[in-house]
Design a protein around this motif. Structure first.
Motif, PDB file in Angstrom:
ATOM      1  N   SER A   1      -1.802  -9.013  -8.941  1.00  0.00           N
ATOM      2  CA  SER A   1      -2.038  -8.199  -7.621  1.00  0.00           C
ATOM      3  C   SER A   1      -3.141  -7.049  -8.140  1.00  0.00           C
ATOM      4  O   SER A   1      -3.056  -6.851  -9.111  1.00  0.00           O
ATOM      5  CB  SER A   1      -0.794  -7.697  -7.095  1.00  0.00           C
ATOM      6  N   PHE A   2      -3.929  -6.849  -7.067  1.00  0.00           N
ATOM      7  CA  PHE A   2      -4.691  -5.858  -7.634  1.00  0.00           C
ATOM      8  C   PHE A   2      -5.461  -4.974  -6.399  1.00  0.00           C
ATOM      9  O   PHE A   2      -5.015  -5.333  -5.125  1.00  0.00           O
ATOM     10  CB  PHE A   2      -6.318  -6.702  -8.063  1.00  0.00           C
ATOM     11  N   ALA A   3      -5.942  -3.759  -6.558  1.00  0.00           N
ATOM     12  CA  ALA A   3      -6.657  -2.813  -5.767  1.00  0.00           C
ATOM     13  C   ALA A   3      -7.685  -2.293  -5.986  1.00  0.00           C
ATOM     14  O   ALA A   3      -8.378  -2.450  -7.269  1.00  0.00           O
ATOM     15  CB  ALA A   3      -5.543  -1.710  -5.519  1.00  0.00           C
ATOM     16  N   TYR A   4      -8.758  -1.812  -5.243  1.00  0.00           N
ATOM     17  CA  TYR A   4      -9.884  -1.505  -5.281  1.00  0.00           C
ATOM     18  C   TYR A   4     -10.603  -0.841  -3.932  1.00  0.00           C
ATOM     19  O   TYR A   4     -10.089  -0.879  -3.096  1.00  0.00           O
ATOM     20  CB  TYR A   4     -10.899  -2.724  -5.659  1.00  0.00           C
ATOM     21  N   TRP A   5     -11.645  -0.233  -4.307  1.00  0.00           N
ATOM     22  CA  TRP A   5     -12.544   0.219  -2.962  1.00  0.00           C
ATOM     23  C   TRP A   5     -13.757  -0.293  -3.220  1.00  0.00           C
ATOM     24  O   TRP A   5     -14.403  -0.550  -4.240  1.00  0.00           O
ATOM     25  CB  TRP A   5     -12.341   1.633  -2.809  1.00  0.00           C
ATOM     26  N   HIS A   6     -14.578  -0.455  -2.146  1.00  0.00           N
ATOM     27  CA  HIS A   6     -15.750  -1.151  -2.357  1.00  0.00           C
ATOM     28  C   HIS A   6     -16.964  -0.254  -1.896  1.00  0.00           C
ATOM     29  O   HIS A   6     -16.581   0.987  -1.455  1.00  0.00           O
ATOM     30  CB  HIS A   6     -16.304  -2.488  -1.307  1.00  0.00           C
ATOM     31  N   TRP A   7     -18.102  -0.276  -1.936  1.00  0.00           N
ATOM     32  CA  TRP A   7     -19.245   0.510  -1.818  1.00  0.00           C
ATOM     33  C   TRP A   7     -19.253   1.249  -0.258  1.00  0.00           C
ATOM     34  O   TRP A   7     -19.543   2.392   0.014  1.00  0.00           O
ATOM     35  CB  TRP A   7     -20.768   0.088  -2.051  1.00  0.00           C
ATOM     36  N   GLN A   8     -18.937   0.468   0.735  1.00  0.00           N
ATOM     37  CA  GLN A   8     -18.855   0.859   2.080  1.00  0.00           C
ATOM     38  C   GLN A   8     -17.781   2.046   1.938  1.00  0.00           C
ATOM     39  O   GLN A   8     -17.760   2.947   2.746  1.00  0.00           O
ATOM     40  CB  GLN A   8     -18.681  -0.198   2.942  1.00  0.00           C
ATOM     41  N   SER A   9     -16.399   1.711   1.541  1.00  0.00           N
ATOM     42  CA  SER A   9     -15.614   2.776   1.342  1.00  0.00           C
ATOM     43  C   SER A   9     -15.916   3.969   0.683  1.00  0.00           C
ATOM     44  O   SER A   9     -15.533   4.941   1.063  1.00  0.00           O
ATOM     45  CB  SER A   9     -14.230   1.934   0.877  1.00  0.00           C
ATOM     46  N   HIS A  10     -16.703   3.827  -0.342  1.00  0.00           N
ATOM     47  CA  HIS A  10     -17.184   4.719  -1.099  1.00  0.00           C
ATOM     48  C   HIS A  10     -17.994   5.872  -0.215  1.00  0.00           C
ATOM     49  O   HIS A  10     -18.096   7.055  -0.731  1.00  0.00           O
ATOM     50  CB  HIS A  10     -17.999   4.458  -2.344  1.00  0.00           C
ATOM     51  N   ASP A  11     -18.428   5.634   0.979  1.00  0.00           N
ATOM     52  CA  ASP A  11     -19.093   6.456   1.762  1.00  0.00           C
ATOM     53  C   ASP A  11     -18.145   7.605   2.189  1.00  0.00           C
ATOM     54  O   ASP A  11     -18.753   8.584   2.809  1.00  0.00           O
ATOM     55  CB  ASP A  11     -19.782   5.724   3.167  1.00  0.00           C
ATOM     56  N   ALA A  12     -16.848   7.587   2.039  1.00  0.00           N
ATOM     57  CA  ALA A  12     -15.861   8.785   2.111  1.00  0.00           C
ATOM     58  C   ALA A  12     -16.263   9.693   1.437  1.00  0.00           C
ATOM     59  O   ALA A  12     -15.833  10.943   1.587  1.00  0.00           O
ATOM     60  CB  ALA A  12     -14.586   8.052   2.041  1.00  0.00           C
ATOM     61  N   PHE A  13     -16.981   9.668   0.292  1.00  0.00           N
ATOM     62  CA  PHE A  13     -17.459  10.862  -0.407  1.00  0.00           C
ATOM     63  C   PHE A  13     -18.727  11.216  -0.179  1.00  0.00           C
ATOM     64  O   PHE A  13     -19.677  10.396   0.016  1.00  0.00           O
ATOM     65  CB  PHE A  13     -17.337  10.406  -2.095  1.00  0.00           C
ATOM     66  N   ALA A  14     -18.846  12.584  -0.083  1.00  0.00           N
ATOM     67  CA  ALA A  14     -20.159  13.109   0.092  1.00  0.00           C
ATOM     68  C   ALA A  14     -20.821  13.031  -1.400  1.00  0.00           C
ATOM     69  O   ALA A  14     -20.269  12.804  -2.543  1.00  0.00           O
ATOM     70  CB  ALA A  14     -20.095  14.564   0.307  1.00  0.00           C
ATOM     71  N   ARG A  15     -22.287  13.622  -1.192  1.00  0.00           N
ATOM     72  CA  ARG A  15     -23.038  13.527  -2.570  1.00  0.00           C
ATOM     73  C   ARG A  15     -22.480  14.444  -3.793  1.00  0.00           C
ATOM     74  O   ARG A  15     -22.623  14.163  -4.801  1.00  0.00           O
ATOM     75  CB  ARG A  15     -24.413  14.052  -2.406  1.00  0.00           C
TER      76      ARG A  15
ATOM     77  N   GLY B   1      -1.988   0.684 -13.132  1.00  0.00           N
ATOM     78  CA  GLY B   1      -1.890  -0.588 -13.737  1.00  0.00           C
ATOM     79  C   GLY B   1      -0.591  -0.937 -14.474  1.00  0.00           C
ATOM     80  O   GLY B   1       0.131  -0.108 -14.827  1.00  0.00           O
ATOM     81  N   GLY B   2      -0.279  -2.393 -14.558  1.00  0.00           N
ATOM     82  CA  GLY B   2       0.748  -2.567 -15.301  1.00  0.00           C
ATOM     83  C   GLY B   2       1.820  -3.368 -14.289  1.00  0.00           C
ATOM     84  O   GLY B   2       1.602  -3.429 -13.005  1.00  0.00           O
ATOM     85  N   ASP B   3       2.790  -4.286 -14.982  1.00  0.00           N
ATOM     86  CA  ASP B   3       3.869  -4.919 -14.105  1.00  0.00           C
ATOM     87  C   ASP B   3       3.070  -5.781 -13.171  1.00  0.00           C
ATOM     88  O   ASP B   3       3.727  -5.822 -11.797  1.00  0.00           O
ATOM     89  CB  ASP B   3       4.849  -3.992 -13.605  1.00  0.00           C
ATOM     90  N   GLY B   4       2.111  -6.478 -13.413  1.00  0.00           N
ATOM     91  CA  GLY B   4       1.626  -7.681 -12.591  1.00  0.00           C
ATOM     92  C   GLY B   4       0.581  -6.847 -11.523  1.00  0.00           C
ATOM     93  O   GLY B   4       0.244  -7.694 -10.623  1.00  0.00           O
ATOM     94  N   PHE B   5       0.189  -5.681 -11.852  1.00  0.00           N
ATOM     95  CA  PHE B   5      -0.747  -4.971 -10.781  1.00  0.00           C
ATOM     96  C   PHE B   5      -1.808  -4.455 -11.672  1.00  0.00           C
ATOM     97  O   PHE B   5      -1.682  -3.847 -13.101  1.00  0.00           O
ATOM     98  CB  PHE B   5      -0.117  -3.885 -10.085  1.00  0.00           C
ATOM     99  N   THR B   6      -3.072  -4.681 -11.293  1.00  0.00           N
ATOM    100  CA  THR B   6      -4.246  -4.026 -11.878  1.00  0.00           C
ATOM    101  C   THR B   6      -5.087  -3.259 -10.721  1.00  0.00           C
ATOM    102  O   THR B   6      -5.046  -3.390  -9.760  1.00  0.00           O
ATOM    103  CB  THR B   6      -4.917  -4.952 -12.931  1.00  0.00           C
ATOM    104  N   VAL B   7      -5.917  -2.420 -11.396  1.00  0.00           N
ATOM    105  CA  VAL B   7      -7.005  -1.901 -10.439  1.00  0.00           C
ATOM    106  C   VAL B   7      -8.508  -2.318 -10.753  1.00  0.00           C
ATOM    107  O   VAL B   7      -8.614  -2.127 -11.980  1.00  0.00           O
ATOM    108  CB  VAL B   7      -6.648  -0.313 -10.016  1.00  0.00           C
ATOM    109  N   LEU B   8      -9.467  -2.438 -10.120  1.00  0.00           N
ATOM    110  CA  LEU B   8     -10.774  -2.678 -10.493  1.00  0.00           C
ATOM    111  C   LEU B   8     -11.686  -1.398 -10.589  1.00  0.00           C
ATOM    112  O   LEU B   8     -11.020  -0.222 -10.156  1.00  0.00           O
ATOM    113  CB  LEU B   8     -11.558  -3.485  -9.453  1.00  0.00           C
ATOM    114  N   PRO B   9     -12.466  -1.246 -11.447  1.00  0.00           N
ATOM    115  CA  PRO B   9     -13.073  -0.041 -11.900  1.00  0.00           C
ATOM    116  C   PRO B   9     -13.785   0.358 -10.355  1.00  0.00           C
ATOM    117  O   PRO B   9     -14.205  -0.486  -9.614  1.00  0.00           O
ATOM    118  CB  PRO B   9     -14.228  -0.530 -12.727  1.00  0.00           C
TER     119      PRO B   9
END
Length: 677
Positions: free
Chosen positions: A60-74, A22-30
């Motif tokens: 500007s911002f970046a994030y991943w969503h729940w469908q992307s989160h399937d990249a992680f196993a349990r 984050g910073g300099d006009g850029f942030t990330v969503l939780p």
């Protein structure tokens, strides 16, 4: 999915790194919860975060969503590529993300793609991973299974190096593990390299493990292709059990036996089987593609096959007479031969009328693209011939399309793509929509689409209600998700119609809505208040709106309801809420644009940046002199963010370069307002 997170898991390490950004006009969503399921959800979350924290909208911002989160196993281990989506300035996001956390790498896919985060892995001198390195194996298989060329008819792969092929065969040499084998059979059979011994052992395990449900094993397709290629005696029995899903494999190995099997499946209306049937018939019986299509079209008509069958046949015919273009990021004119062939078939007297009608429907949004592409041809005679074909098509188009409509059984996004065609309804459209509602074969999706259009345009009648009443308890009370559509659940719309008509059935419908079960209905129950609106309903809806509950059309319903009660345009109702406490900006902005035309409100849960309908409404709001500057600024913002000028290749149906240029000129002419915003 419950994810156990520790600092020593991939998820834990990635989250720890994520918190440093984050910073300099850029942030990330939780990191996401289930409520952030799509990219649209991510952009809405960003808007809410910006408003809460006072971050400029231009950040500007970046994030991943729940469908992307399937990249992680349990366990929190990374089992696939994590896609990181973004908004704002691409270069700012790339700089903000950097190279990724230690032990991982980020791949930048450019301004039209998502970033990819994955592990750094090791390979040997041949570029091969350790078989025990899960991430390395996954990355290797992903690399060799990436086609070098892909069309709708075929997919071509680079040949395997000798060491690569040996490595894959080694993975299949021991006792058969079907779950593991899925990963290795496909890249081998893509090169026709599965051996008879491997195929036989896979078949034995497959039939034993999945007896009576062969299609349940996700690795069956390359094995079936190998069985057919090797002329295995059990291939036909397996194909028959798999059913029409096996059509593509059978069509790739034409024979009298495959032809007869494909014909049987095709006559049921399965589009894939129709395409396979044509390919086999064309290869074995009739070398002239038009004559082949004529014969099959007449048989489909005689056997009263579903309308979708003619569409499938048209696709197969087009493929047979054109050199098919690449399907990945084609050049501007790559589809010109295919589009021109479609237009020609609509006026080709050698074809039966049902097939010409299918061609006319397929060409409905392509005539301007063909005309534009023809204008760029260097051969004057070829250009004139193409333009003449377009003129012939436009002469007969209305006659061919009279009393027709879209396929109501296909992908619902396809219906959304052509929603703008129904902003006004012709008498023929109205008749077709009424007929579909009266047809007992029309499914829930088709009912929802047709009833919404008729009701919104004021064309729904008591006859429509009576036609659907026998079906509502058994069919329309089932869950049908409308989150990504421009229409409501059909039982919501049917209830509104019954209330507006003061029909006795309204009491039974309302009684059903008042019951606690099924649970799916509770989030949309209040949407029925748009029927026969009154102040009590308006108050109950408003109470929900300001409660902060998840909006699934509630604010839009309230705006339309209030407009009916006050006898005013819903735009003016929505406009008054801009500074109102209790409404969320990202919901209100979508509603303001969605109600621009009350005869066809747009019920999609977010502004659809790839839609013709949302682009048109955004322009209208921005240019409406009756609205306040604040309201018009909302329209301008939505127009600036629409894909028609930013990513025109993502707009559906596709737009011409002329339309893109006109959109850019429209924005440039209002650049002063853009700067003021």
């Amino acid at each position: 999915m419950v994810v156990l997170v520790g600092l020593n898991t991939d998820l834990g390490r990635i989250k720890a790194w994520w918190r440093t950004l984050g910073g300099d006009g850029f942030t990330v969503l939780p990191p996401p919860t289930r409520s952030r399921y799509t990219q649209s959800d991510g952009h809405e979350d960003a808007a809410e975060l910006f408003a809460t924290r006072g971050i400029p909208e231009t950040a500007s911002f970046a994030y991943w969503h729940w469908q992307s989160h399937d990249a992680f196993a349990r366990s929190g281990d990374l089992r696939g590529v994590l896609y990181l989506h973004w908004g704002g300035d691409h270069a700012t996001v790339a700089t903000g993300l950097g190279e990724g956390p230690p032990g991982y790498r980020i791949v930048n896919n450019g301004p039209q793609g998502a970033f990819q985060l994955d592990k750094v892995t090791a390979t040997d001198a041949d570029g091969l991973p350790d078989p025990e390195d899960t991430a390395g194996v996954r990355q290797f298989l992903s690399r060799i299974d990436e086609p070098r060329r892909r069309t709708a008819r075929s997919t071509e792969y680079d040949p395997l190096a000798r060491a690569e092929e040996r490595w894959l065969h080694d993975r299949l040499s021991g006792p058969v593990d079907l779950d593991a084998a899925v990963r290795f059979t496909a890249p081998l059979e893509h090169r026709q390299a599965l051996t008879p011994d491997e195929t036989a052992r896979l078949l034995s395990a497959w039939r034993e493990t999945y007896a009576g449900r062969l299609a349940a094993w996700r690795g069956w397709r390359p094995v079936l292709r190998a069985l057919l290629r090797q002329e295995h005696p059990e291939a036909w029995e397996v194909a028959a059990e798999l059913g029409a899903d096996a059509s593509h494999a059978l069509a790739a190995h034409p024979s009298p036996r495959s032809l007869e099997q494909l014909r049987a499946w095709a006559l049921t209306g399965d589009e894939g089987a129709v395409r396979g049937w044509f390919r086999a018939h064309h290869a074995l019986r009739e070398p002239d593609p038009v004559r082949a299509a004529h014969a099959l079209s007449e048989e489909l008509t005689d056997r009263t096959a579903p309308e979708a069958a003619q569409t499938g046949l048209l696709h197969a015919l087009r493929e047979a007479v054109t050199d098919e273009p690449e399907t990945r990021r084609p050049a501007a004119d790559a589809f010109f031969p295919l589009l021109l062939a479609t237009i020609r078939f609509a006026t080709d007297d050698r074809l039966p009328r049902p097939l010409r009608v299918a061609a006319a429907k397929a060409a409905a949004d392509t005539a301007d693209r063909v005309r534009e592409a023809a204008g760029r041809l260097t051969d004057a005679a070829e250009a004139a011939d193409a333009l003449a074909a377009v003129e012939r098509y436009e002469t007969v188009r209305d006659d061919l399309l009279a009393g027709t409509g879209p396929d109501l059984t296909g992908y619902e996004g396809g219906l959304g793509d052509i929603y703008h065609r129904y902003r006004t309804l012709s008498p023929a459209d109205v008749r077709w929509l009424h007929d579909r509602l009266a047809d007992p074969s029309t499914g829930v999706q088709g009912i929802a689409f047709c009833l919404e259009l008729l009701h919104a345009h004021g064309e729904a009648t008591e006859a429509d209600l009576v036609a659907l009443l026998p079906r509502w308890k058994k069919e329309l009370t089932k869950q049908y998700r409308t989150t990504y559509t421009e229409w409501r659940h059909p039982l919501v719309t049917l209830t509104c119609l019954a209330l507006d008509l003061e029909h006795p059935a309204a009491a039974d419908l309302l009684a059903w809505w008042s019951k606690p079960k099924p649970l799916w209905k509770e989030p949309v129950r209040l949407l029925t208040h748009l029927g026969a609106p009154d102040e009590e309903k308006a108050a109950e809806l408003w109470e929900f709106v300001v409660s902060g509950g998840h909006d699934t059309g509630h604010l839009m319903t309230w705006v339309l309801l209030r407009a009916r009660l006050d006898g005013t345009h819903p735009l003016h109702v929505a406009e008054k809420l801009i500074a109102e406490q209790g409404t969320r900006d990202y919901v209100l902005h979508r509603v303001l644009i969605g109600v621009a035309d009350p005869a066809q409100p747009l019920w999609h849960y977010a502004i659809d940046r790839r839609s013709h309908s949302w682009w048109q409404r955004a322009q209208e709001v921005a240019d409406d002199p009756r609205l306040s500057d604040a309201a018009r600024a909302i329209g301008m913002k939505a127009a600036r963010e629409h894909h028609i000028t930013r990513y025109p290749d993502q707009v559906r149906p596709p737009v011409t370069q002329g339309e893109v240029s006109a959109a850019r000129a429209w924005l440039e002419a209002r650049a002063d307002r853009t700067a003021a915003d």
